[in-house]
Design an enzyme around this catalytic site. Structure first.
Site, PDB file in Angstrom:
ATOM      1  CE  LYS A   1      -2.191   1.568   3.631  1.00 55.70           C
ATOM      2  NZ  LYS A   1      -3.250   2.035   4.748  1.00 55.70           N
TER       3      LYS A   1
ATOM      4  NE  ARG B   1      -4.966  -0.753   7.413  1.00 53.91           N
ATOM      5  CZ  ARG B   1      -4.111   0.089   8.014  1.00 53.91           C
ATOM      6  NH1 ARG B   1      -4.352   0.881   9.154  1.00 53.91           N
ATOM      7  NH2 ARG B   1      -2.905   0.468   7.430  1.00 53.91           N
TER       8      ARG B   1
ATOM      9  CD  GLN C   1      -8.174   6.123  10.321  1.00 54.37           C
ATOM     10  OE1 GLN C   1      -8.745   5.182  10.843  1.00 54.37           O
ATOM     11  NE2 GLN C   1      -7.675   6.134   9.139  1.00 54.37           N
TER      12      GLN C   1
ATOM     13  N   GLY D   1      -4.434   8.177  16.601  1.00 52.70           N
ATOM     14  CA  GLY D   1      -3.683   9.406  16.090  1.00 52.70           C
ATOM     15  C   GLY D   1      -2.664   9.358  15.623  1.00 52.70           C
ATOM     16  CB  ALA D   2       0.563   8.626  18.037  1.00 57.20           C
ATOM     17  CG  ASP D   3      -0.515   8.010  11.713  1.00 63.07           C
ATOM     18  OD1 ASP D   3       0.093   9.281  12.208  1.00 63.07           O
ATOM     19  OD2 ASP D   3      -1.382   8.126  10.769  1.00 63.07           O
TER      20      ASP D   3
ATOM     21  CE  LYS E   1       0.983  12.651  12.762  1.00 57.66           C
ATOM     22  NZ  LYS E   1      -0.065  12.102  11.673  1.00 57.66           N
TER      23      LYS E   1
ATOM     24  CB  SER F   1      -3.963   1.775  16.528  1.00 51.64           C
ATOM     25  OG  SER F   1      -4.343   1.596  15.138  1.00 51.64           O
TER      26      SER F   1
END
Length: 325
Positions: free
Chosen positions: A69, A112, A140, A222-224, A228, A295
């Protein structure tokens, strides 16, 4: 060479939240069983535009499916009438490397990711949970609430974001998808819930430790990316931290900043959600502990969900067949 092209609307027509939950939960399990190949995300930082581009390859060995992706995150896109997150997914045939399908993955990413949050609630939240707090009301947030509603009976939703108009639009839309009582609250009041979902792109913590009730489960979404963080590090220090992937979370999840500052150590991380699903470690063990699901979004979830979409498309003759050469 023939490739099936699937538009966003076609993906939407084929993908349900129930299907996504099943596919993502099995991918978590295969990850715990070490039946996957998944290098960490590769980032290109477009600093002058305040955005980034990420490549996320994965191979699920048992299912024999693979691909990659490509996804961007540009928070300023809202000012240009564009989505913050846009994505394309390529599904490849592992036996030849040939691309089987190219599909829009923006909606797929939302679904997902929501499914992952729902699975975390299934294994980590109190069994009698019914009140949900939503910090952030973007795409989200919508799929998180949809997935959680598949796991528990949601009877109250508290909502807050930086825009009351966005809150009202969120409630108007979600009332048609999740039948519940909705209230717009301030940030502190929103945190008084059984399940707290944070979906903001901030780099300074919004959620204070003093606001979190005993027994709360938190989906920290949110922290990706590096730098963050949404939660007061003391929430993490005093809670049970379950990550989606250890390597990726250390680099770019909710725990990345507290680890870099020495507030947390890797020994403070309880384990991966796949380990809980497999039964290697228990999930929630009592109604008083605070649990946190960190996540970051895993490529195996994209591939598992995308292959499900591809299979349905083939069986239902959906999509456009294109010639590459």
């Amino acid at each position: 060479m023939k490739v099936r092209w699937l538009s966003r609307e076609e993906v939407k027509s084929l993908l349900t939240m129930d299907d996504a939950i099943d596919a993502v939960e099995d991918a978590f399990l295969q990850h715990s069983l070490q039946n996957v190949q998944m290098p960490p995300k590769i980032y290109l930082d477009f600093l002058k535009y305040g955005g980034d581009l990420r490549a996320m390859p994965a191979y699920l060995e048992k299912q024999d499916i693979g691909g990659v992706k490509i996804v961007n995150v540009h928070p300023n896109n809202a000012n240009k009438g564009l989505p913050t997150v846009m994505a394309v997914l390529i599904i490849n045939d592992p036996s030849t490397g040939a691309p089987l399908a190219i599909m829009d993955a923006t909606y797929l990413t939302d679904i997902r990711t929501g499914a992952g949050g729902g699975i975390a609630v299934k294994h980590l939240a109190k069994k009698n949970s019914e009140k949900v707090g939503m910090v952030g009301t973007g795409r989200q947030a919508r799929t998180q609430l949809m997935a959680i509603n598949q796991i528990i009976d949601v009877n109250e939703v508290k909502v807050t974001s930086k825009s009351k108009d966005d809150d009202e639009k969120f409630i108007e839309e979600m009332k048609t998808k999740v039948n519940s009582d909705y209230r717009i609250c301030d940030l502190e009041e929103t945190c008084k819930c059984d399940i707290l979902v944070t979906t903001t792109p901030v780099k300074q913590p919004l959620i204070k430790s003093a606001w979190i009730l005993e027994g709360t489960h938190i989906n920290a979404i949110g922290a990706d990316a590096k730098g963050k963080e949404e939660l007061d590090p003391m929430i993490l220090k005093n809670g049970k931290i379950v990550v989606d992937d250890m390597t990726q979370s250390i680099h770019s999840g909710e725990i990345n900043v507290p680890l870099s500052k020495g507030i947390l150590e890797t020994k403070d991380i309880y384990g991966e959600l796949g380990n809980v699903i497999e039964g290697k470690i228990p999930g929630r063990i009592n109604n008083s502990e605070i649990t946190i699901f960190d996540s970051t979004g895993l490529a195996i979830h994209d591939i598992a969900t995308g292959f499900l979409v591809y299979t349905k498309a083939v069986n239902n003759n959906v999509g456009t067949i294109l010639s590459l050469f």
